[in-house]
Design a protein around this motif. Sequence first.
Motif, PDB file in Angstrom:
ATOM      1  N   ARG A 534       6.704  -8.302   1.081  1.00 28.98           N
ATOM      2  CA  ARG A 534       8.057  -7.941   0.613  1.00 28.98           C
ATOM      3  C   ARG A 534       8.269  -8.233  -0.862  1.00 28.98           C
ATOM      4  O   ARG A 534       8.898  -7.452  -1.576  1.00 28.98           O
ATOM      5  CB  ARG A 534       9.111  -8.644   1.460  1.00 28.98           C
ATOM      6  N   ALA A 535       7.714  -9.336  -1.354  1.00 27.76           N
ATOM      7  CA  ALA A 535       7.926  -9.699  -2.753  1.00 27.76           C
ATOM      8  C   ALA A 535       7.419  -8.600  -3.677  1.00 27.76           C
ATOM      9  O   ALA A 535       8.140  -8.149  -4.584  1.00 27.76           O
ATOM     10  CB  ALA A 535       7.192 -11.011  -3.054  1.00 27.76           C
ATOM     11  N   VAL A 536       6.144  -8.137  -3.401  1.00 29.12           N
ATOM     12  CA  VAL A 536       5.573  -7.075  -4.241  1.00 29.12           C
ATOM     13  C   VAL A 536       6.414  -5.809  -4.109  1.00 29.12           C
ATOM     14  O   VAL A 536       6.709  -5.132  -5.097  1.00 29.12           O
ATOM     15  CB  VAL A 536       4.121  -6.740  -3.789  1.00 29.12           C
ATOM     16  N   ALA A 537       6.752  -5.510  -2.824  1.00 24.78           N
ATOM     17  CA  ALA A 537       7.488  -4.280  -2.568  1.00 24.78           C
ATOM     18  C   ALA A 537       8.832  -4.304  -3.293  1.00 24.78           C
ATOM     19  O   ALA A 537       9.228  -3.301  -3.913  1.00 24.78           O
ATOM     20  CB  ALA A 537       7.698  -4.117  -1.067  1.00 24.78           C
ATOM     21  N   ALA A 538       9.483  -5.452  -3.278  1.00 20.26           N
ATOM     22  CA  ALA A 538      10.814  -5.562  -3.869  1.00 20.26           C
ATOM     23  C   ALA A 538      10.762  -5.275  -5.358  1.00 20.26           C
ATOM     24  O   ALA A 538      11.710  -4.726  -5.921  1.00 20.26           O
ATOM     25  CB  ALA A 538      11.375  -6.956  -3.618  1.00 20.26           C
ATOM     26  N   SER A 539       9.587  -5.603  -5.990  1.00 15.58           N
ATOM     27  CA  SER A 539       9.502  -5.408  -7.429  1.00 15.58           C
ATOM     28  C   SER A 539       9.680  -3.926  -7.770  1.00 15.58           C
ATOM     29  O   SER A 539      10.051  -3.578  -8.865  1.00 15.58           O
ATOM     30  CB  SER A 539       8.172  -5.913  -7.965  1.00 15.58           C
ATOM     31  N   ALA A 574       0.433   1.323   1.884  1.00 11.41           N
ATOM     32  CA  ALA A 574       1.689   2.067   1.999  1.00 11.41           C
ATOM     33  C   ALA A 574       2.650   1.682   0.876  1.00 11.41           C
ATOM     34  O   ALA A 574       3.260   2.552   0.227  1.00 11.41           O
ATOM     35  CB  ALA A 574       2.322   1.809   3.362  1.00 11.41           C
ATOM     36  N   VAL A 575       2.747   0.376   0.624  1.00 11.10           N
ATOM     37  CA  VAL A 575       3.630  -0.092  -0.453  1.00 11.10           C
ATOM     38  C   VAL A 575       3.118   0.414  -1.793  1.00 11.10           C
ATOM     39  O   VAL A 575       3.873   0.928  -2.620  1.00 11.10           O
ATOM     40  CB  VAL A 575       3.722  -1.638  -0.446  1.00 11.10           C
ATOM     41  N   LYS A 576       1.769   0.293  -1.960  1.00 11.11           N
ATOM     42  CA  LYS A 576       1.157   0.645  -3.232  1.00 11.11           C
ATOM     43  C   LYS A 576       1.409   2.113  -3.587  1.00 11.11           C
ATOM     44  O   LYS A 576       1.661   2.452  -4.735  1.00 11.11           O
ATOM     45  CB  LYS A 576      -0.351   0.390  -3.119  1.00 11.11           C
ATOM     46  N   PHE A 577       1.299   2.989  -2.545  1.00 13.65           N
ATOM     47  CA  PHE A 577       1.462   4.414  -2.830  1.00 13.65           C
ATOM     48  C   PHE A 577       2.923   4.891  -2.717  1.00 13.65           C
ATOM     49  O   PHE A 577       3.214   6.069  -2.972  1.00 13.65           O
ATOM     50  CB  PHE A 577       0.568   5.254  -1.904  1.00 13.65           C
ATOM     51  N   SER A 578       3.844   3.985  -2.326  1.00 15.57           N
ATOM     52  CA  SER A 578       5.250   4.398  -2.185  1.00 15.57           C
ATOM     53  C   SER A 578       5.895   4.567  -3.565  1.00 15.57           C
ATOM     54  O   SER A 578       5.624   3.773  -4.481  1.00 15.57           O
ATOM     55  CB  SER A 578       6.056   3.324  -1.435  1.00 15.57           C
ATOM     56  N   PRO A 579       6.737   5.572  -3.723  1.00 18.73           N
ATOM     57  CA  PRO A 579       7.493   5.666  -4.982  1.00 18.73           C
ATOM     58  C   PRO A 579       8.581   4.575  -5.006  1.00 18.73           C
ATOM     59  O   PRO A 579       8.924   4.021  -3.955  1.00 18.73           O
ATOM     60  CB  PRO A 579       8.111   7.062  -4.886  1.00 18.73           C
ATOM     61  N   ASP A 580       9.064   4.265  -6.183  1.00 13.61           N
ATOM     62  CA  ASP A 580      10.143   3.274  -6.276  1.00 13.61           C
ATOM     63  C   ASP A 580      11.326   3.745  -5.429  1.00 13.61           C
ATOM     64  O   ASP A 580      11.494   4.949  -5.199  1.00 13.61           O
ATOM     65  CB  ASP A 580      10.603   3.133  -7.733  1.00 13.61           C
ATOM     66  N   ASP A 581      12.079   2.797  -4.948  1.00 12.54           N
ATOM     67  CA  ASP A 581      13.280   3.090  -4.159  1.00 12.54           C
ATOM     68  C   ASP A 581      12.986   3.891  -2.894  1.00 12.54           C
ATOM     69  O   ASP A 581      13.667   4.882  -2.593  1.00 12.54           O
ATOM     70  CB  ASP A 581      14.325   3.878  -5.001  1.00 12.54           C
TER      71      ASP A 581
END
Length: 676
Positions: A534-539, A574-581
Amino acid sequence: MVGASLASAARRWSRPRRLLALLLALLLVFLLSIAGGNALDVSIARANLAPASGLIAVLTLIARQGWRIPVATAGVASVAIGNLVTGLPLDYVLQTGLIRILEILLFCAIVERSGRLPRLDSAAHSVRLVIGATVASAFFAVGVTGVRLLSGVELAEAFANDAFVANLVSFVVATPLAFARLRQGATASRTEVTAQWLLMAAALVVTFTLSVNISLSFLPLPLFAWAALRLSAIGVTLQLLLVTLGTTIATILGWGPFAANADGVRDAIVVLQGGLFIFLSSTIVLWSRRVEGELEIERALAKDRVLRRAVEQAQTAFLLVEPIGDAYIVVQANDHGLRALGMDPGNEFFSASSEINIALPEDHPLIEGLSIVAGGEPRWRGELVLEAFAGRADAEVSIERAAGDKSGVMSVELADVTEKRREDRRLRALVERERALSAQYQELSRQKDDFVASISHELRTPLASIVGYAETLDETELDPMQRRFVDTIVRNAGRLQERVEELLSAAKRAADSVDDPHPLALDRIIGEVADDLRAVAASRRVDIVVESSATALPEVIGTEDSVTRVLTNIMSNAVKFSPDDSSVVVSALVDDETIELFVRDAGPGIPLADQERVFDRFYRTEDATANATPGTGLGLSIVRTLLDGIGGSVLVESDGAHGSTFVIRFARAHDLDPAL
Ligand code: ADP
C-alpha cells in the motif's frame, strides 16, 4: 601318411631323370613285344599278347599336358618296331599301331577325373578304371578285327578276342601299380601278410601243377579277397602282377587247367586272361572300397575327436539327460557339467567311464525345466542357483530336446554367470550411490538458488517502499542539506535496487520452497501482501482493493513462502503497471476443488501474443521495456514454478489495451486430506 604313388614320385623327378625313365620304359615295351612275339608265334591273325597297352597308358598318364600324344606315339612305336622285328607286315603294324594310340588316349580320357591322376582310393576311381579298360580294349579289338578282315583273314580267324583280354589285363595290372599310394591300406601284420602270400603261392602251385581240373582255378579267389581286405596297395598290386605273370608263363609252358582244357597255348592264354581280368578287377574294386570306407571312418573319428575335445574343454557345462520313469538320469556330461552338478570330475569313477549314470535328486533346481521340456515344450531357458562343486553358482540354463533323438534325451547347457551377477550387483550399487550423491547435490543447488531468489524478493518490497517514500520526500520543500541527504538516500536505494535485480537474475531459476506444502490461510496472506504494497501504491495514488469475496477464504495448499511470493509478484506487477489514480482489485471464486484469485489492474494490458510468453524467463513486453518500467522479466516465471510446486496454476486475461487480470488458481486444502 600313406606314402606317394610311383606316378606322383615320377612326376617330381628332374627332367633328365624323367627322360631316362621314359627311355627305359620304352625299351621294356620293345623287349616285351619281342618276347611276346617270339613266345606265341604271332601273325596277322594272332595278336602279340605282350601287356604293352597298360604300360604305355601309364607312361601317357604320367606325362605332362602337351606331352601325352608324343609319349603315347613313342610307346606304340616301340611295340611296332618289336612287331616288325618278329616278322609282322609293315602295313598291318602301322594300322594296328594307329588304333592302339587311339585306344590309349581313350583309356586315359576315361580314367582321368577332371585332370587328376586316378588315385584308386575310392570305389568310383577303380570302377572307372575297369570301365576304361573294358571300353578301350573293346575299341582296340574291334579295330584289329577290322584290320584283319581287310587283310583277307577269314571271319572265324579274324575275331580279336585275344587282343581284347590281353589289353584288359595289361590295363588293370599296370594302372594300380603306378597310381595307388603304395603304403595305403596296410592293415595286416607282417605275419598275416606272409601267410597270405604263402597261401596264394600254394594255391597257384596246387592249381597249376597238381591239377588239371578247371574248377580248381577258382581256388585263389578267397585269397584275392583276403588281399583286397587286408593288404597295402603295393602288396595287392605286386601280387596281381606276379600272379598274372606266373600263371601266364605256366600256361605258356603247358601247365595247369587252362593249357589242359584248351586247343593250344593261345586259346589257353585267352581263357586264362579272361579269368584273370575278372579276379583282378574285382580285387581292385574291393580294395578301393575298403580303403575308401576306412578313410571315411578315419575322417568321422577325427571330426568326432575334435568335437569331443571342444565339448570337454568348453567353458560351458553340457549335460545329456534322459527321462526314465519319473526320474531324470544324467547320461553324459563334460567336466564343467559334472562340476555344475556338484561333483569332482577328477574323481576316478568319472575318469574311468565314458558313460555316466546319475539320477538327479527330486528337488534339484534343474528338474522344473527338464519336466517342462519332457512335457513337450521345445526348450526352456532360465537362471538358476546351483550347488556346484566350487560352491553356490548362478547359472544361465538352456534345456532342449537333443537333436534327432527320439528317446526323449535332453541337452542341458549351463553357463556360469556367478561372476557376471556379482559384477552386476557391484555396478548397481555404484550407480545407486552416484544417483544419491547427484540428488543431494541437486538439492543443495536448488536450495542455494531458492535462497538467493527469496532473499532478493524479500529485499525488493521494502526497498521499493524506501525508494517510494524517498522520492515522495524529494518532491517536497527541503532545505539544501535535507535535499543532499534525500538525494543520497534516493541514489543509494536505487543502487541497492539494481544489485537486488542482478542477484535475482543470477539465480536464473525459480527456487522451490524448502517446506512441504500444507494447508494455509490464503486470505491472511492476501491481506499482508496488500498492506505491504500500500505504501508504494499510495505514492502514485493507486488503491489496492481486496473485495469481500477474497477476505474469508477456505485454506489452500502451499507454503507460506511460495504463496507470499506469488501474491507479492503479481500484485506488485499490478501496482507497478497501474496508472496514477487507479485501483488494483483482488477478488476470489471458490469451488469444490480450487480457489481462483483475480488480480485486476487498469494498466496498459498485455497483448494476446504476449499472454503466454510473459511467464517465460526474462521475457518483458515491449511496453514495459519502452516505458523503462523497472524489472528483470523473472518474476512471472518464478510465479509459475512456485505454483507448479504446490499444485496451482496461473494465466492472464487481457484485451491488450484496458488492463490485465491475472488468474491464480490454488488447490483447496481438503483435497489432500481425506479425513476432511
Ligand atoms: P518484471 O519484473 O519485469 O515485471 P515479470 O516476470 O514480473 O517481470 O513480468 C514480465 C512482463 O510481463 C513484464 O515485464 C511486463 O511486460 C508484463 N507484465 C506483468 N504484469 C503485468 C501487468 N499487471 N500489466 C501489464 N504487463 C504486465
